[in-house]
Every structure is written in structure tokens, then in C-alpha cells.
Design a protein around this motif. Sequence first.
Motif, PDB file in Angstrom:
ATOM      1  N   GLU A 235       0.834  -1.205   0.000  1.00  0.00           N
ATOM      2  CA  GLU A 235       0.000   0.000   0.000  1.00  0.00           C
ATOM      3  C   GLU A 235       0.871   1.259   0.000  1.00  0.00           C
ATOM      4  O   GLU A 235       0.547   2.260  -0.652  1.00  0.00           O
ATOM      5  CB  GLU A 235      -0.927  -0.021   1.209  1.00  0.00           C
ATOM      6  CG  GLU A 235      -2.037  -1.065   1.108  1.00  0.00           C
ATOM      7  CD  GLU A 235      -2.823  -1.224   2.393  1.00  0.00           C
ATOM      8  OE1 GLU A 235      -2.421  -0.614   3.417  1.00  0.00           O
ATOM      9  OE2 GLU A 235      -3.824  -1.951   2.388  1.00  0.00           O
ATOM     10  N   ALA A 236       2.001   1.190   0.712  1.00  0.00           N
ATOM     11  CA  ALA A 236       2.903   2.342   0.736  1.00  0.00           C
ATOM     12  C   ALA A 236       3.531   2.579  -0.637  1.00  0.00           C
ATOM     13  O   ALA A 236       3.880   3.720  -0.976  1.00  0.00           O
ATOM     14  CB  ALA A 236       3.995   2.129   1.777  1.00  0.00           C
ATOM     15  N   GLU A 240       4.176   5.494  -5.681  1.00  0.00           N
ATOM     16  CA  GLU A 240       5.621   5.733  -5.663  1.00  0.00           C
ATOM     17  C   GLU A 240       6.223   5.355  -7.017  1.00  0.00           C
ATOM     18  O   GLU A 240       5.745   4.443  -7.695  1.00  0.00           O
ATOM     19  CB  GLU A 240       6.293   4.907  -4.561  1.00  0.00           C
ATOM     20  CG  GLU A 240       5.863   5.267  -3.158  1.00  0.00           C
ATOM     21  CD  GLU A 240       6.510   6.559  -2.678  1.00  0.00           C
ATOM     22  OE1 GLU A 240       7.399   7.095  -3.375  1.00  0.00           O
ATOM     23  OE2 GLU A 240       6.110   7.037  -1.593  1.00  0.00           O
ATOM     24  N   TYR A 246      10.442   3.479   3.632  1.00  0.00           N
ATOM     25  CA  TYR A 246       9.254   3.113   4.413  1.00  0.00           C
ATOM     26  C   TYR A 246       9.706   2.645   5.786  1.00  0.00           C
ATOM     27  O   TYR A 246      10.480   1.689   5.916  1.00  0.00           O
ATOM     28  CB  TYR A 246       8.480   2.000   3.700  1.00  0.00           C
ATOM     29  CG  TYR A 246       7.303   1.479   4.486  1.00  0.00           C
ATOM     30  CD1 TYR A 246       6.151   2.240   4.638  1.00  0.00           C
ATOM     31  CD2 TYR A 246       7.360   0.223   5.096  1.00  0.00           C
ATOM     32  CE1 TYR A 246       5.072   1.773   5.372  1.00  0.00           C
ATOM     33  CE2 TYR A 246       6.289  -0.258   5.837  1.00  0.00           C
ATOM     34  CZ  TYR A 246       5.146   0.518   5.975  1.00  0.00           C
ATOM     35  OH  TYR A 246       4.084   0.051   6.711  1.00  0.00           O
TER      36      TYR A 246
END
Length: 282
Positions: A235-236, A240, A246
Motif C-alpha cells: 500500500e505504501a 511511488e 518506508y
Amino acid sequence: MSFDLGPALLFCPADRPDRYRKAADRADAVILDLEDALLPANRARARGLLVGHPLDPNRTIVRVNPVGTPDFALDLDALDETMYRYVMVPKTVSAAELEALARFEVIALCETATGVLAAPSIAAAPNVVALMWGADDLVASLGGSSSRFADGSYRAVARHARSAVLLAAGAHGKAAVDGVFLAIPDLAGLTAEVDDAVASGFRATACIHPSQVGVIRDAYRPAPAEVAAAWAILEAAAGEEGVFAYQGRMVDAPLLRHAEAVLRRAEVIPPGLDQPPTEATD
């Protein structure tokens, strides 16, 4: 063809039909063994029992005798009277010898010096769905006497063979099955070995006793915290471009594939991720 068995593959002597159903019920797949688990004098009887006591062919593997032996030809005759399609071939030394098994999905056992060195070409055979390795037959083929140290850890030659077979399987998009852990009461040792197999990329582990099945399944099934962490990384990564930071750690494409692998083992597949990750090219 694909390998959708596992993660816990339980050996069962083919001359013990009283154990067939129990083994099938307790493991993800059962390996009915016509080779090392039997006395040679019992193989003819075992073939008859194999035919007369059928199991689910989608969850059954038959280990035949080595290619080129008289027992191998008789094993194939028996298999032709069954619905089984997964065949484990012991002491495989070349892709050419597997041509006799073109109608089967083959788990090739690389358990001799010749077989380990030939693992890349064996993995490339079209009817091979998985490679497995065996430490004790390997060491015997070298004239040695033990594949492990007294503390249970593998000797260097066994570790090398294990890695070589895993790499050969992965290079050709085939599954790798880790070998058996013979010290049945040592569940802690089994846990450590299976944890390493999972982290390294093996798709399944073979075992010799029902008490080992739960340990293997637990190791291959990611813990809830692992699943949550994998989702969080993916999800992070949304939005991107390229590498990003992270929680104080650099995250790049390989780490995203690690997270995807965790979700596959948990049978939670991210949207749009329908196929296993392909081998990265630099």
C-alpha cells in the motif's frame, strides 16, 4: 503444467494400504512410496495394493523406482491402471531419462552427485513440475557416511546441493521441494529447517511422520503480522515511482516481490497480481 500440491507432502509405504487414507487425511498430499520405504521383495505386492486402493489423484504422488531398473518398468505398468498423474522419480540423473514419463507430471529427485550437477537441465524438461533433493542418498553417492553434523545441521556438501537444486528449479519456473527431516522427535529442529526453506523459496517440504505435518504447515502459513506488514508495504508503494523509504528502510522492487510472495502463501492475492513474479533481469 504446474505444481499445486503442498506445503506438507507425507511419505507412506505403498505396501501399507491401512495407512493410505490416514496419510492423505493428515497431509496436503501423500507420496505412495514404491522405492526406499519397501523391502525389494514387497514391491510386487505393493504395486497391486496401489492399484486396488485408489486415493484422490489430485493429492497423490507415486514414487517409483529409478529409471532403467526392472522395478521401474513394472511400476509404470501399475500406474497405467490408475488415475495418478504425479510421479516422483528417484535418483534422476538426466532430462533424457524422463522422456519415458512424458504422460506424467514429474517431481524429479536430484539425490546423487550426477543428478545435482544436472539439475538445471532436468528442471528444463517439459514434464517436470518440481525438483526435490535428498541429502543421504547424495552423500552415499559420494562415498560419505553422514549428511549432517551431530547437532543436526547439514554438512557443507548437503547445503550446496540444496541450494543448487533450489536455484535450478527457480531458474526454470519450477517448484522446489525440500528434503525430509529424519529426527522425528526434534520438532524444534524441523521448525528451524522449514522456516529456512520458506524464506529461501521452497514451495513444499516432504516429511516422514504425521507429527511433522503441522509444523510444516505452520511454517509455510504466514503469521497475521507478516500478512499485515506485506499489505502495508504494498500500500505504501502505491503512487511511488521507483525506490522509496518506508519506516526507515529502503524498499525497492525485490522487497515488493517478497511482500507479494507472503500474500500468496497466505492465499491473499493483491488485485491485478494473478501470476507469480517472473525472475528479475538486471
